[in-house]
Design an enzyme around this catalytic site. Sequence first.
Site, PDB file in Angstrom:
ATOM      1  N   GLU A 198      -6.110   6.485  60.112  1.00 48.92           N
ATOM      2  CA  GLU A 198      -7.163   6.542  58.732  1.00 48.92           C
ATOM      3  C   GLU A 198      -7.429   5.115  58.773  1.00 48.92           C
ATOM      4  O   GLU A 198      -7.176   3.950  59.229  1.00 48.92           O
ATOM      5  CB  GLU A 198      -6.138   6.991  57.645  1.00 48.92           C
ATOM      6  CG  GLU A 198      -5.878   8.237  57.475  1.00 48.92           C
ATOM      7  CD  GLU A 198      -5.143   8.722  56.088  1.00 48.92           C
ATOM      8  OE1 GLU A 198      -4.623   7.711  55.449  1.00 48.92           O
ATOM      9  OE2 GLU A 198      -4.630   9.854  55.956  1.00 48.92           O
ATOM     10  N   HIS A 203     -12.121   6.317  46.541  1.00 47.60           N
ATOM     11  CA  HIS A 203     -12.294   6.916  47.897  1.00 47.60           C
ATOM     12  C   HIS A 203     -13.630   7.256  48.326  1.00 47.60           C
ATOM     13  O   HIS A 203     -14.486   7.610  47.596  1.00 47.60           O
ATOM     14  CB  HIS A 203     -11.450   8.121  47.675  1.00 47.60           C
ATOM     15  CG  HIS A 203     -11.020   8.495  49.160  1.00 47.60           C
ATOM     16  ND1 HIS A 203     -11.879   9.086  50.104  1.00 47.60           N
ATOM     17  CD2 HIS A 203      -9.727   8.903  49.527  1.00 47.60           C
ATOM     18  CE1 HIS A 203     -11.216   9.346  51.098  1.00 47.60           C
ATOM     19  NE2 HIS A 203      -9.990   9.186  50.961  1.00 47.60           N
ATOM     20  N   ARG A 212     -11.006   0.956  52.763  1.00 47.26           N
ATOM     21  CA  ARG A 212     -11.751   1.480  51.658  1.00 47.26           C
ATOM     22  C   ARG A 212     -12.882   0.928  50.717  1.00 47.26           C
ATOM     23  O   ARG A 212     -13.879   1.531  50.437  1.00 47.26           O
ATOM     24  CB  ARG A 212     -10.671   2.549  50.684  1.00 47.26           C
ATOM     25  CG  ARG A 212     -10.405   3.763  51.103  1.00 47.26           C
ATOM     26  CD  ARG A 212      -9.497   4.436  50.419  1.00 47.26           C
ATOM     27  NE  ARG A 212      -8.764   5.265  51.202  1.00 47.26           N
ATOM     28  CZ  ARG A 212      -7.708   6.002  50.904  1.00 47.26           C
ATOM     29  NH1 ARG A 212      -7.339   5.629  49.614  1.00 47.26           N
ATOM     30  NH2 ARG A 212      -7.188   6.645  51.736  1.00 47.26           N
ATOM     31  N   HIS A 218      -9.997   6.967  42.684  1.00 49.04           N
ATOM     32  CA  HIS A 218      -8.750   7.685  43.465  1.00 49.04           C
ATOM     33  C   HIS A 218      -7.545   7.066  42.999  1.00 49.04           C
ATOM     34  O   HIS A 218      -6.525   8.164  43.107  1.00 49.04           O
ATOM     35  CB  HIS A 218      -9.393   7.499  44.845  1.00 49.04           C
ATOM     36  CG  HIS A 218      -8.396   8.149  45.865  1.00 49.04           C
ATOM     37  ND1 HIS A 218      -8.141   9.518  46.002  1.00 49.04           N
ATOM     38  CD2 HIS A 218      -7.589   7.623  46.872  1.00 49.04           C
ATOM     39  CE1 HIS A 218      -7.249   9.990  47.173  1.00 49.04           C
ATOM     40  NE2 HIS A 218      -6.712   8.629  47.586  1.00 49.04           N
ATOM     41  N   ARG A 274      -5.457  -1.052  48.351  1.00 42.22           N
ATOM     42  CA  ARG A 274      -4.228  -0.133  49.145  1.00 42.22           C
ATOM     43  C   ARG A 274      -4.712   0.220  50.297  1.00 42.22           C
ATOM     44  O   ARG A 274      -5.837   0.805  50.531  1.00 42.22           O
ATOM     45  CB  ARG A 274      -3.829   0.825  48.120  1.00 42.22           C
ATOM     46  CG  ARG A 274      -2.932   1.953  48.918  1.00 42.22           C
ATOM     47  CD  ARG A 274      -2.439   3.038  47.985  1.00 42.22           C
ATOM     48  NE  ARG A 274      -3.597   3.927  47.595  1.00 42.22           N
ATOM     49  CZ  ARG A 274      -3.639   5.085  48.409  1.00 42.22           C
ATOM     50  NH1 ARG A 274      -2.652   5.380  49.295  1.00 42.22           N
ATOM     51  NH2 ARG A 274      -4.711   5.704  47.887  1.00 42.22           N
TER      52      ARG A 274
END
Length: 522
Positions: free
Chosen positions: A114, A242, A289, A350, A385
């Site tokens: 990811e 997100h 992100r 998110h 994160r």
Amino acid sequence: MRHEVDFLVVGSGIAGLSFALKVAPYGKVCVLTKGDAAEGSTRYAQGGIAAVMYDSDSFDKHIHDTLVAGDGICDREVVEMTIREAPDRIRELVQYGVNFDRDGGGDKFDLHREGGHSEFRILHHKDNTGEEIERGLLEAARRHPNIEIKERQFAIDIITQHHLGQRVTKHTPGIECYGVYALDCDTNRIDTYLAKVTLLATGGMGNVYSTTTTPVISTGDGVAMVHRARGVLSDLEFMQFHPTSLYNPAEKPAFLITEAMRGAGAILKDRDGKEFMQKYDSRLSLAPRDIVARAIDNEMKLSGKDYLYLDARGIGKKHLIEGFPTIYAKCLSIGIDITREMIPIRPAAHYQCGGIKVDKNGESSIKNLYAAGECSCTGLHGGNRLASNSLLEAVVYAHNAAKSAIALVKSGKWKVKSEVPDWDAEGMVLNEEMVLITQTKRELQEIMWNYVGIVRSDLRLQRAFDRLNLIFRETEDLYNRSVLTEPLSELRNLIACAYLIIKMARARRENVGLHYSLDLVK
Ligand code: FAD
Ligand code: SIN
């Protein structure tokens, strides 16, 4: 009604259930959960859980990726501890009965990649990892004779010396937690739950915003309770958006399109079908992100469009249908065949990186009160994160908190505080004006989305603060003359969380991680 247990757990997601299973051999455990036990962010997790399982990867690389995503403000010791503990916690999940996909059905785990990860290290169960984790943990917890799971019990407030008539401020030394007051949502009765140790595992606060991937239960209750109890909270300005939720405006919560799809080769494109991430970051669609969400936000603002595209067609039909069956079926249900068409996407609130400040044992600033999972702030995430580090943090901290809580209970030093009075509902009248609550919630969510979203400014934050003030006063007035209900409690909690996000955002005078203001320089 009064209840006394050794361990009280609020929340039945990955954090609450992992903790409950670990402490259960040492005493009576009660798990309170405000909805159905399976409902929470955990069951919606798609991508998976990050861990270094094989020599092709290394702890150092995972640590480095986490620190980079966190934009230089993670707690390095916490990062190292969490990542080194990960393989043991994964093996425990497997022992509880959780199934992760194996490579070609063999012994080795099949690993995804990811955004922000330099290696393939995401253990997953197809694209519905959270559902499988929640199933496995819930079944194990239900089998345990020492664990009682009580559904539709809404924790209202942490019980402290304040409820014994003492004045408690944030400067009071040694604030103690004796348990919680909880509303039985079926009978409207408020019960007193007393415990030697209490763990808050109440999840996130995505519903502070109008567009969120989080379920309706994510209303920041744990954070708001600790705020009212004068405990320490931290890092709430770091709300993670997100980049890719499915654009389907009427749907709440917004359906997630997992980042693992970009890991498998899907590419972000503008409304003309052109790639744009090269303008923002050399890692393109797989940049962390915060960067990707800001890039999408900018492209949407420049073009005036309310969605862009994720093009997954290059992944191939077989891999898409077999590897991402939930997303394939969901998109098909609204008329989009992702093997042939691009997916309309937009960012959505998110994950809350901040929360109840805890030490490495998951202990909060309030004695006998632990926190784990999304409601806590451990220092792992810093300003942003890293994908799939959240489920990992939840199991590592549930483990550490359980070890510390077991020692506390075994020491015998702490007794249940039986002199705590029951909740006083005298003088309250029935609240008949539900519309006041639903409308105020909507206003709050729009204010936060428009002024305290992906891109902020001093003026926007000031505006949000002024408007929130009015909403706060109106809602406190309603609260003071109403019988307590779940929607009213949630609204108060959302307002408290919004206030804390704005306050911490205004105090942060640099652009770092997820906090980005037009008035600040990096
Ligand atoms: P939750 O699972 O949200 O559980 C909270 C629990 O607290 C619920 O049982 C709820 O009923 C209870 N509760 C809350 N308030 C009260 C109250 N007042 N009284 C009683 N009970 C209460 N992270 C990853 O690492 N990998 C992923 O792939 C991933 N995908 C995600 C996909 C989606 C769509 C979303 C929304 C999040 C995703 N995340 C992912 C984040 C991750 O799922 C969550 O951070 C994590 O599951 C939180 O677990 P938790 O146990 O802290 O809380
Ligand atoms: C996703 O699957 O993209 C979500 C992963 C996460 O939030 O960690």
